[in-house]
Design a protein around this motif. Structure first.
Motif, PDB file in Angstrom:
ATOM      1  N   ARG A 144       0.825  -1.233   0.000  1.00  7.55           N
ATOM      2  CA  ARG A 144       0.000   0.000   0.000  1.00  7.55           C
ATOM      3  C   ARG A 144       0.849   1.268   0.000  1.00  7.55           C
ATOM      4  N   ARG A 145       1.997   1.221   0.709  1.00  8.46           N
ATOM      5  CA  ARG A 145       2.861   2.413   0.766  1.00  8.46           C
ATOM      6  C   ARG A 145       3.292   2.870  -0.611  1.00  8.46           C
ATOM      7  N   ARG A 146       3.378   1.925  -1.568  1.00 11.02           N
ATOM      8  CA  ARG A 146       3.855   2.275  -2.915  1.00 11.02           C
ATOM      9  C   ARG A 146       2.722   2.312  -3.925  1.00 11.02           C
ATOM     10  N   LEU A 147       1.516   2.042  -3.484  1.00  9.02           N
ATOM     11  CA  LEU A 147       0.404   1.920  -4.424  1.00  9.02           C
ATOM     12  C   LEU A 147      -0.196   3.295  -4.723  1.00  9.02           C
ATOM     13  N   SER A 148      -0.317   3.600  -6.027  1.00 11.89           N
ATOM     14  CA  SER A 148      -0.932   4.882  -6.400  1.00 11.89           C
ATOM     15  C   SER A 148      -2.170   4.640  -7.257  1.00 11.89           C
ATOM     16  N   ALA A 149      -2.612   3.397  -7.328  1.00  9.31           N
ATOM     17  CA  ALA A 149      -3.707   3.025  -8.229  1.00  9.31           C
ATOM     18  C   ALA A 149      -5.047   3.565  -7.737  1.00  9.31           C
ATOM     19  N   GLN A 150      -5.962   3.804  -8.700  1.00  6.77           N
ATOM     20  CA  GLN A 150      -7.300   4.302  -8.342  1.00  6.77           C
ATOM     21  C   GLN A 150      -8.293   3.162  -8.130  1.00  6.77           C
ATOM     22  N   VAL A 151      -8.209   2.149  -8.999  1.00 12.35           N
ATOM     23  CA  VAL A 151      -9.196   1.061  -8.969  1.00 12.35           C
ATOM     24  C   VAL A 151      -8.553  -0.223  -8.440  1.00 12.35           C
TER      25      VAL A 151
END
Ligand code: BTN
Length: 273
Positions: free
Chosen positions: A18-25
């Motif tokens: 999650r710390r590296r996640l930039s996704a919207q969906v």
């Protein structure tokens, strides 16, 4: 066994991803399991219980990992990536094969980001130096003539040993490789997982905004087969020919040795040169 012996060095962690996640969906909801039969199967159960688009299932190992064409997918504990992601695109079932290209595009991008020259072999295999490092199992559910959902399951050989690959796959192990041996460095599985999920989200948005043509163009840029001699095995038929590229419906076009153009729906393709 002492409790610390059960701890794996580079365990998958939803928090670290999650710390590296930039996704919207993609990754709105992430589930992580130690061992499941198959992440595709687990996600199918969650989908029936109402899981949202973008739900991800990860596992440290699979006891019945599945590949394309009824094959098994070697899924040892704590070394690779086994992930399934749920999509509910409003498209027809016929459009699903091209939609599934978002997975191989994202895998190729995530592997290229490690500095490796990843290419796609139809439909969704990822090769580096002609060795298979990752694959995609796309499973589609329909409701009448409508597409209900698509589960894209990806397996990536990250840190698995060559010896383990050879022992598990026999001769086929020579045609496979792990990213660790290709980069010469241990792969951070959480960083790789996040990178793949971010690219997957980007390709989903490309598909939504610009449609199948944009995916096909990108996929063709990374395609290793076009122009090459291939052997195709489909059901009980085997033939040799030259790959002529992917059709707009996602099927592979091959010109056989008699000059006949044939379309491959779900076969296995081997590079001959
Ligand atoms: C192939 O190349 O044949 C496809 C391999 C897909 C393997 C992945 S691992 C995660 C997901 N769960 C499965 O059972 N299969 C896919």
């Amino acid at each position: 066994m002492a409790p610390e012996a059960l701890i794996i060095q580079d365990a998958l962690s939803i928090e670290l991803i999650r710390r590296r996640l930039s996704a919207q969906v993609v990754g709105r909801q992430i589930y992580l399991f130690g061992e499941v039969p198959s992440t595709n199967e687990t996600l199918r159960h969650l989908t029936k219980a109402g899981a949202r688009e973008g739900t991800v299932v990860l596992a440290e190992s699979q006891t019945a990992g599945r590949g394309r064409l009824g094959k098994a997918w070697f899924s040892p504990f704590g070394v690779n990536l086994y992930a399934s992601i749920l999509f509910r695109p409003t498209i027809s079932p016929e459009a699903a094969p091209v939609f599934s290209f978002i997975a191989s595009l994202a895998l190729a991008d995530a592997i290229r980001a490690l500095g490796l020259p990843a290419a796609i072999k139809w439909p969704n295999d990822i090769l580096v130096e002609r060795k298979k490092v990752a694959g995609v199992l796309a499973e589609v559910a329909t409701a009448g003539d409508r597409l209900d959902y698509v589960i894209l399951g990806v397996g990536v050989n990250l840190n698995v040993d060559r010896q383990a690959l050879l022992e598990a796959l026999g001769d086929a192990g020579h045609a496979a490789a792990a990213l660790r041996e290709l980069t010469g460095k241990e792969i951070d599985r959480n960083a790789f997982s996040a990178s793949f999920l971010n690219f997957l989200d980007e390709w989903l948005l490309v598909y939504r905004d610009r449609g199948a043509a944009a995916l096909l163009k990108a996929w063709r840029d990374r395609d290793i087969l076009t122009g090459r001699r291939v052997q195709v095995r489909e059901q009980r038929i085997t033939f040799d020919g030259r790959a002529r590229g992917v059709h707009a419906d996602g099927q592979l076009v091959v010109e056989d040795s008699k000059g006949l153009t044939r379309k491959v729906v779900a076969g296995e393709v081997r590079l001959l040169d």
